[in-house]
Design an enzyme around this catalytic site. Structure first.
Site, PDB file in Angstrom:
ATOM      1  N   GLY A 137      -8.206   8.298   6.996  1.00 11.55           N
ATOM      2  CA  GLY A 137      -8.407   8.600   8.410  1.00 11.55           C
ATOM      3  C   GLY A 137      -9.867   8.644   8.834  1.00 11.55           C
ATOM      4  O   GLY A 137     -10.778   8.286   8.073  1.00 11.55           O
ATOM      5  N   ALA A 180     -11.657   4.773   2.085  1.00  8.28           N
ATOM      6  CA  ALA A 180     -13.056   4.357   1.924  1.00  8.28           C
ATOM      7  C   ALA A 180     -13.743   3.944   3.225  1.00  8.28           C
ATOM      8  O   ALA A 180     -14.918   3.579   3.219  1.00  8.28           O
ATOM      9  CB  ALA A 180     -13.134   3.205   0.930  1.00  8.28           C
ATOM     10  N   SER A 181     -13.031   4.021   4.342  1.00  9.85           N
ATOM     11  CA  SER A 181     -13.635   3.560   5.604  1.00  9.85           C
ATOM     12  C   SER A 181     -14.962   4.252   5.892  1.00  9.85           C
ATOM     13  O   SER A 181     -15.134   5.439   5.602  1.00  9.85           O
ATOM     14  CB  SER A 181     -12.677   3.800   6.782  1.00  9.85           C
ATOM     15  OG  SER A 181     -11.766   2.720   6.896  1.00  9.85           O
ATOM     16  N   THR A 225      -9.516  -0.188   3.080  1.00  8.17           N
ATOM     17  CA  THR A 225     -10.020   0.032   4.441  1.00  8.17           C
ATOM     18  C   THR A 225      -8.914  -0.247   5.453  1.00  8.17           C
ATOM     19  O   THR A 225      -8.365  -1.353   5.481  1.00  8.17           O
ATOM     20  CB  THR A 225     -11.207  -0.921   4.739  1.00  8.17           C
ATOM     21  OG1 THR A 225     -12.221  -0.723   3.746  1.00  8.17           O
ATOM     22  CG2 THR A 225     -11.779  -0.660   6.115  1.00  8.17           C
ATOM     23  N   ASP A 255       0.850  -1.200   0.000  1.00  6.74           N
ATOM     24  CA  ASP A 255       0.000   0.000   0.000  1.00  6.74           C
ATOM     25  C   ASP A 255       0.888   1.254   0.000  1.00  6.74           C
ATOM     26  O   ASP A 255       1.793   1.378   0.825  1.00  6.74           O
ATOM     27  CB  ASP A 255      -0.862  -0.048   1.276  1.00  6.74           C
ATOM     28  CG  ASP A 255      -1.975   0.980   1.282  1.00  6.74           C
ATOM     29  OD1 ASP A 255      -2.436   1.371   0.203  1.00  6.74           O
ATOM     30  OD2 ASP A 255      -2.398   1.367   2.398  1.00  6.74           O
ATOM     31  N   HIS A 256       0.655   2.162  -0.934  1.00 10.20           N
ATOM     32  CA  HIS A 256       1.385   3.434  -1.012  1.00 10.20           C
ATOM     33  C   HIS A 256       2.911   3.273  -1.044  1.00 10.20           C
ATOM     34  O   HIS A 256       3.624   3.926  -0.265  1.00 10.20           O
ATOM     35  CB  HIS A 256       1.002   4.365   0.153  1.00 10.20           C
ATOM     36  CG  HIS A 256      -0.418   4.830   0.088  1.00 10.20           C
ATOM     37  ND1 HIS A 256      -0.840   5.819  -0.760  1.00 10.20           N
ATOM     38  CD2 HIS A 256      -1.521   4.416   0.766  1.00 10.20           C
ATOM     39  CE1 HIS A 256      -2.149   6.008  -0.603  1.00 10.20           C
ATOM     40  NE2 HIS A 256      -2.586   5.158   0.310  1.00 10.20           N
TER      41      HIS A 256
HETATM   42  O1  G3H Z   1      -3.302   4.906   3.579  1.00  9.93           O
HETATM   43  C1  G3H Z   1      -2.679   4.672   4.606  1.00  9.93           C
HETATM   44  C2  G3H Z   1      -2.979   3.440   5.365  1.00  9.93           C
HETATM   45  O2  G3H Z   1      -4.051   3.646   6.258  1.00  9.93           O
HETATM   46  C3  G3H Z   1      -1.740   2.938   6.049  1.00  9.93           C
HETATM   47  O3  G3H Z   1      -1.381   3.753   7.102  1.00  9.93           O
HETATM   48  O4  G3H Z   1       1.041   4.228   6.714  1.00  9.93           O
HETATM   49  O5  G3H Z   1       0.000   4.431   9.011  1.00  9.93           O
HETATM   50  O6  G3H Z   1       0.371   2.185   7.968  1.00  9.93           O
HETATM   51  P1  G3H Z   1       0.112   3.649   7.732  1.00  9.93           P
HETATM   52  P1  13P Z   2      -9.110   4.636   5.409  1.00 14.78           P
HETATM   53  O1  13P Z   2      -8.264   5.532   6.253  1.00 14.78           O
HETATM   54  O2  13P Z   2     -10.391   5.300   5.015  1.00 14.78           O
HETATM   55  O3  13P Z   2      -9.361   3.303   6.037  1.00 14.78           O
HETATM   56  O4  13P Z   2      -8.317   4.372   4.032  1.00 14.78           O
HETATM   57  C1  13P Z   2      -7.269   3.447   4.008  1.00 14.78           C
HETATM   58  C2  13P Z   2      -6.481   3.500   2.745  1.00 14.78           C
HETATM   59  O5  13P Z   2      -6.813   4.157   1.787  1.00 14.78           O
HETATM   60  C3  13P Z   2      -5.239   2.703   2.714  1.00 14.78           C
HETATM   61  O6  13P Z   2      -4.518   2.903   1.544  1.00 14.78           O
HETATM   62 ZN    ZN Z   3      -4.578   4.923   0.818  1.00 14.65          ZN
END
Ligand code: G3H
Ligand code: 13P
Ligand code: ZN
Length: 306
Positions: A180, A211-212, A253, A81-82
């Site tokens: 968030g 999307a949460s 999520t 992710d990212h």
């Molecule tokens: O989009 C971000 C995700 O919620 C991951 O968050 O970089 O704090 O693990 P994190």
């Molecule tokens: P939320 O913060 O809405 O759960 O999004 C998470 C997300 O986009 C992780 O890449």
């Molecule tokens: Zn994200």
């Protein structure tokens, strides 16, 4: 079964008109909750790990997730992710990730295309598929001046150019969501017209970050158990359903799982001051996360597709 690529899950989702969840994990209990929910609802699933998650859990976390994912009887993809760099993507591919996101959305278009293309070439050479992002994630007010909205949200013609130039497999778009637990005042505005316009130009699966749902009931329980979360707001289920109908195939999520875990831990510790068996503290947290994930899998439409 072996882990599968993101594309093998998401292409079927886009073609079938349903969404699949990418849920962030950082430890064993979260991973169990994700995979148990996927099994219970017969959903394909992406287990997502951020660079922060990787730093927290190290290769041990990844080996554990891979081991658990392989035991599943539904399709499971392990997704970065990212990802912030080519190096980060390569490192995780080597660890066994089957999907990576390269996020250069903060760069100019040419740099984003060039950096994404570099990752795509390397990832595709070893059978891994790639997510990229354009636009700035962030809430927008309904009916703001189009020029202002366009400065933040993904422009359809730029999305088309970007995918042709980069070769990415699925695309995260900015449509009004944000990361968030505070996504805006009241019900956040989601630009459904924009999703439709992008989807009309691109056959690729589209991705909704941030999307949460931030369920009010969980926020109330958190605050009642001693938490302090103010101005909480999330994406309405109906907006997710509509977005899926128009081409969103991957739905991220993390926040809802963080919320569920913290609610359950706070409630157990508050109700049972004598308890100090970690299994009795984290077990209920795992159960509540699993419940939240199962509900979301039904909303996305992935239930029964695995
Ligand atoms: O989009 C971000 C995700 O919620 C991951 O968050 O970089 O704090 O693990 P994190
Ligand atoms: P939320 O913060 O809405 O759960 O999004 C998470 C997300 O986009 C992780 O890449
Ligand atoms: Zn994200």
């Amino acid at each position: 079964m072996p882990l599968v690529t993101g594309s093998s899950i998401l292409d079927a989702a886009r073609a079938g008109g349903y969404g699949v969840g990418a849920f962030n994990t950082n430890n064993m209990e979260i991973t169990q909750a994700i995979l148990e929910a996927a099994e219970a609802t017969r959903s394909p699933v992406l287990v997502a790990v951020s660079e922060g998650g990787l730093k927290y859990g190290g290769k041990t976390l990844i080996d554990m997730v891979i081991g658990m994912g392989r035991e599943a009887t539904v399709p499971v993809c392990l997704h970065l992710d990212h990802g912030s760099s080519f190096e980060s993507c390569l490192r995780t591919i080597r660890m066994g990730f089957t999907s990576v996101m390269i996020d250069k959305s903060h760069e100019d278009e040419a740099t984003n295309i060039a950096e994404t293309k570099r990752v795509v070439e390397a990832a595709h050479a070893v059978g891994v598929t790639v997510e990229a992002e354009i636009g700035r994630l962030g809430g927008v007010e309904e009916h703001v001046v189009v020029a202002e909205e366009d400065a933040i949200l993904t422009k359809p013609e730029e999305a088309e150019r970007f995918m042709a130039g980069s070769g990415a497999d699925y695309l995260a778009i900015a449509i009004g969501t944000s990361h968030g637990a505070n996504k805006g005042k009241g019900r956040p505005y989601i630009d459904h017209k924009r999703i439709r316009e992008i989807a009309a130009l691109l056959p690729n699966p589209l991705v909704m970050h941030g999307a949460s749902g931030v369920p009010a009931e969980l926020v109330a329980r958190l605050n009642a158990a001693g938490g302090d979360l103010k101005d909480a707001s999330g994406i309405h289920e109906d907006d997710v359903r509509e977005a899926v109908k128009h081409g969103i195939a991957k739905i991220n999520t993390d926040t809802d799982l963080r919320l569920a875990m913290t609610v359950a831990v706070r409630e157990v510790l508050g109700a049972k001051p004598k308890e100090f068996d970690p299994r009795k503290i984290l077990g209920p947290a795992r159960d509540l996360m699993r419940q939240v994930i199962e509900e979301r899998m039904h909303v996305f439409g992935s239930a029964g597709q695995g």
